[in-house]
Design a protein around this motif. Structure first.
Motif, PDB file in Angstrom:
ATOM      1  N   GLU A  14       0.792  -1.226   0.000  1.00 14.80           N
ATOM      2  CA  GLU A  14       0.000   0.000   0.000  1.00 14.80           C
ATOM      3  C   GLU A  14       0.830   1.286   0.000  1.00 14.80           C
ATOM      4  N   VAL A  15       1.994   1.264   0.652  1.00 12.32           N
ATOM      5  CA  VAL A  15       2.789   2.482   0.780  1.00 12.32           C
ATOM      6  C   VAL A  15       4.198   2.238   0.227  1.00 12.32           C
ATOM      7  N   HIS A  16       4.924   3.310  -0.039  1.00 10.07           N
ATOM      8  CA  HIS A  16       6.246   3.217  -0.652  1.00 10.07           C
ATOM      9  C   HIS A  16       7.380   3.129   0.365  1.00 10.07           C
ATOM     10  N   GLU A  17       7.079   3.049   1.624  1.00 11.71           N
ATOM     11  CA  GLU A  17       8.118   2.930   2.643  1.00 11.71           C
ATOM     12  C   GLU A  17       8.641   1.503   2.688  1.00 11.71           C
ATOM     13  N   VAL A  18       9.891   1.336   3.131  1.00 13.78           N
ATOM     14  CA  VAL A  18      10.503   0.017   3.265  1.00 13.78           C
ATOM     15  C   VAL A  18      11.394  -0.003   4.499  1.00 13.78           C
ATOM     16  N   ALA A  19      11.663  -1.203   4.965  1.00 15.35           N
ATOM     17  CA  ALA A  19      12.688  -1.415   5.988  1.00 15.35           C
ATOM     18  C   ALA A  19      13.643  -2.439   5.401  1.00 15.35           C
ATOM     19  N   PHE A  20      14.930  -2.256   5.648  1.00 15.06           N
ATOM     20  CA  PHE A  20      15.881  -3.226   5.122  1.00 15.06           C
ATOM     21  C   PHE A  20      16.996  -3.478   6.133  1.00 15.06           C
ATOM     22  N   ARG A  21      17.464  -4.699   6.093  1.00 15.46           N
ATOM     23  CA  ARG A  21      18.488  -5.154   7.021  1.00 15.46           C
ATOM     24  C   ARG A  21      19.861  -4.722   6.537  1.00 15.46           C
ATOM     25  N   VAL A  22      20.730  -4.320   7.477  1.00 12.11           N
ATOM     26  CA  VAL A  22      22.026  -3.765   7.089  1.00 12.11           C
ATOM     27  C   VAL A  22      23.219  -4.478   7.730  1.00 12.11           C
ATOM     28  N   ASP A  23      23.037  -5.688   8.240  1.00 16.56           N
ATOM     29  CA  ASP A  23      24.168  -6.380   8.859  1.00 16.56           C
ATOM     30  C   ASP A  23      24.310  -7.800   8.333  1.00 16.56           C
ATOM     31  N   VAL A  24      25.126  -8.594   8.990  1.00 15.88           N
ATOM     32  CA  VAL A  24      25.378  -9.959   8.538  1.00 15.88           C
ATOM     33  C   VAL A  24      24.181 -10.868   8.832  1.00 15.88           C
ATOM     34  N   PRO A  25      23.971 -11.893   8.003  1.00 18.85           N
ATOM     35  CA  PRO A  25      22.793 -12.749   8.139  1.00 18.85           C
ATOM     36  C   PRO A  25      22.942 -13.851   9.193  1.00 18.85           C
ATOM     37  N   GLU A  26      22.735 -13.514  10.426  1.00 25.25           N
ATOM     38  CA  GLU A  26      22.710 -14.502  11.492  1.00 25.25           C
ATOM     39  C   GLU A  26      21.403 -14.321  12.247  1.00 25.25           C
ATOM     40  N   ASP A  27      20.818 -15.419  12.700  1.00 29.33           N
ATOM     41  CA  ASP A  27      19.503 -15.360  13.344  1.00 29.33           C
ATOM     42  C   ASP A  27      19.463 -14.459  14.571  1.00 29.33           C
ATOM     43  N   HIS A  28      20.515 -14.439  15.363  1.00 31.11           N
ATOM     44  CA  HIS A  28      20.498 -13.665  16.599  1.00 31.11           C
ATOM     45  C   HIS A  28      20.865 -12.192  16.378  1.00 31.11           C
ATOM     46  N   ARG A  29      21.186 -11.829  15.154  1.00 27.18           N
ATOM     47  CA  ARG A  29      21.554 -10.453  14.848  1.00 27.18           C
ATOM     48  C   ARG A  29      20.414  -9.799  14.078  1.00 27.18           C
ATOM     49  N   GLY A  30      20.614  -8.591  13.681  1.00 27.65           N
ATOM     50  CA  GLY A  30      19.633  -7.941  12.840  1.00 27.65           C
ATOM     51  C   GLY A  30      19.462  -6.478  13.163  1.00 27.65           C
TER      52      GLY A  30
END
Length: 116
Positions: A14-30
């Motif tokens: 519906e909207v043009h906003e986004v969130a994106f991840r900026v670190d390494v792909p580990e489950d306990h991180r983010g």
């Protein structure tokens, strides 16, 4: 109204906003960035999702008179981000006004007008 949660990206239909991840792909991180917040604000996944839901609530609620805007729920989502609903509305309005300015500049450039 749907928010889509992918491993590295949270989007909306519906909207043009986004969130994106900026670190390494580990489950306990983010650490996440939200498109309408300053880039020095790092969020966890739960906060990023709350920010996306809040953006949808505000923008859809403003576009549809008598719409689905629930101020109490919006305040809970905004609180997760350390904001008030008014803060979030202002940040979203600023992003929208910058987009309109960019469109105006592009239109003037296409017409050969000088843009200062």
């Amino acid at each position: 109204m749907a928010v889509f949660d992918h491993q590295w990206l949270i989007t909306s239909d519906e909207v043009h906003e986004v969130a994106f991840r900026v670190d390494v792909p580990e489950d306990h991180r983010g650490r996440w960035l939200l498109s309408y917040l300053p880039t020095d604000r790092r969020l966890n996944r739960e906060q990023a999702m709350a920010g996306m839901v809040l953006a949808e609530m505000i923008l859809i609620g403003l576009l549809r008179p008598g719409g689905e805007f629930d101020g109490e729920i919006a305040a809970l989502h905004a609180g997760m981000l350390g904001l008030t609903v008014t803060d979030a509305m202002c940040l979203l309005a600023l992003r929208d006004s910058v987009g309109e300015l960019d469109e105006d500049v592009r239109d003037r450039n296409r017409l050969g007008e000088r843009v200062i």
